[in-house]
Enzyme design. Structure first.
Site: not given
Ligand SMILES: NC(=O)c1ccc[n+]([C@@H]2O[C@H](COP(=O)([O-])OP(=O)(O)OC[C@H]3O[C@@H](n4cnc5c(N)ncnc54)[C@H](O)[C@@H]3O)[C@@H](O)[C@H]2O)c1
Length: 277
Positions: A183, A187
């Site tokens: 994740y 990002k």
């Protein structure tokens, strides 16, 4: 204020004209797409953009949730449509742009909010225990999806010489966060994507910026462990409280509106002063 074509600066208005302008809805006549707007932060962005006068397309994988958000907006007398969209799928993002153009004839704003995060959950595991399939899915939605949705709307923005793309990163990408490396990596990719796309489409009058939320209580009905996690973030902030969706909407409107027309390639951290860079 009128749209800028990238070569002219904002023209000075006299005070009376400016005051009359400021009493109009800031996004009146504008069309905004918010991806992943069926839940959480995206739903809050869609509602606020509509309240600022925009016609809003709720582009969401979960079709029922997207329709419910669009209905909530229209029930308030504002303008919205729902378009079921999988941002990881090129055909689906092209269909999203086509549906919005068919309904509204223009696209001014794209908020690339959809992600694997809470509604589509992710594993919180050490780096060497993340399943390969989940790594790939994370990149497909969070990174490829941001690229595909941008790619789908840019021709319409280019044709009018104006557009605002707002990507969503995360404070975790700037400071690191153990236990979900897929994740955080996705990002972090959004940061480079934002700067590069800003340089490529700036000459066409398209602004590309990024907002990096802190740990935000975006769930309507959070599980006790989620509530504890989001609440504990308050201790690291200059402003010592829980972050909620309403704390982010002002930044989103700023980047969507003409007030930010000479700002591009930037990332704004909105986290109550946990991260200062
Ligand atoms: N809440 C936080 O603490 C926080 C912090 C930093 C960044 N963010 C980012 O903010 C955004 C919104 O987060 P949230 O807290 O509302 O989480 P969320 O999981 O509720 O929101 C993501 C939305 O995207 C949708 N979605 C998932 N896959 C999709 C796909 N393939 N196509 C279209 N839609 C898809 C989900 O259904 C959901 O509605 C995400 O990009 C997230 O990474 C959240």
């Amino acid at each position: 204020m009128s749209e800028q074509d990238g070569t002219e600066g904002a023209a000075p208005l006299d005070l009376r004209e400016l005051s009359a302008h400021l009493r109009q809805p800031r996004l009146g006549g504008r069309v905004a797409i918010v991806t992943g707007a069926g839940h959480g932060l995206g739903a809050a962005y869609a509602e606020r953009l509509a309240a600022e006068g925009a016609s809003v397309a709720v582009a969401e994988l979960d079709g029922d949730a997207g329709a419910a958000v669009a209905e909530r907006i229209t029930a308030a007398g504002l303008d919205a449509m729902a378009v079921t969209t999988d941002v990881a799928d090129p055909a689906s993002t092209e269909a999203m742009a086509a549906a919005v153009l068919a309904r509204y004839g223009r696209i001014d704003v794209l908020v690339n909010n959809a992600a694997i995060f809470a509604t589509v959950p992710m594993s919180r595991l050490p780096f060497d225990q993340i399943p390969v399939e989940e790594w790939d899915a994370m990149m497909a939605v969070n990174l490829r999806g941001t690229w595909l949705a941008s790619r789908a709307v840019i021709p319409a923005m280019r044709a009018r010489g104006y557009g605002k793309i707002l990507n969503v990163s995360s404070g975790t990408a700037l400071k690191g966060s153990a236990s979900r490396i897929h994740y955080v990596t996705s990002k972090a990719g959004i940061l480079g994507f934002t700067k590069t796309l800003a340089r490529e489409v700036g000459p066409d009058g398209i602004r590309v910026n990024c907002v990096a939320p802190g740990n935000t209580l975006s769930e309507d009905d959070p599980a006790p462990d989620v509530l504890a996690l989001r609440s504990s973030a308050a201790a690291d902030r200059a402003l010592r409280r829980v972050e909620r969706p309403g704390d982010l909407v002002g930044a989103v409107v700023f980047f969507a509106s003409s007030d930010s027309d000479f700002v591009t390639g930037q990332t704004l951290v909105v986290d109550g002063g946990a991260l200062m860079h």
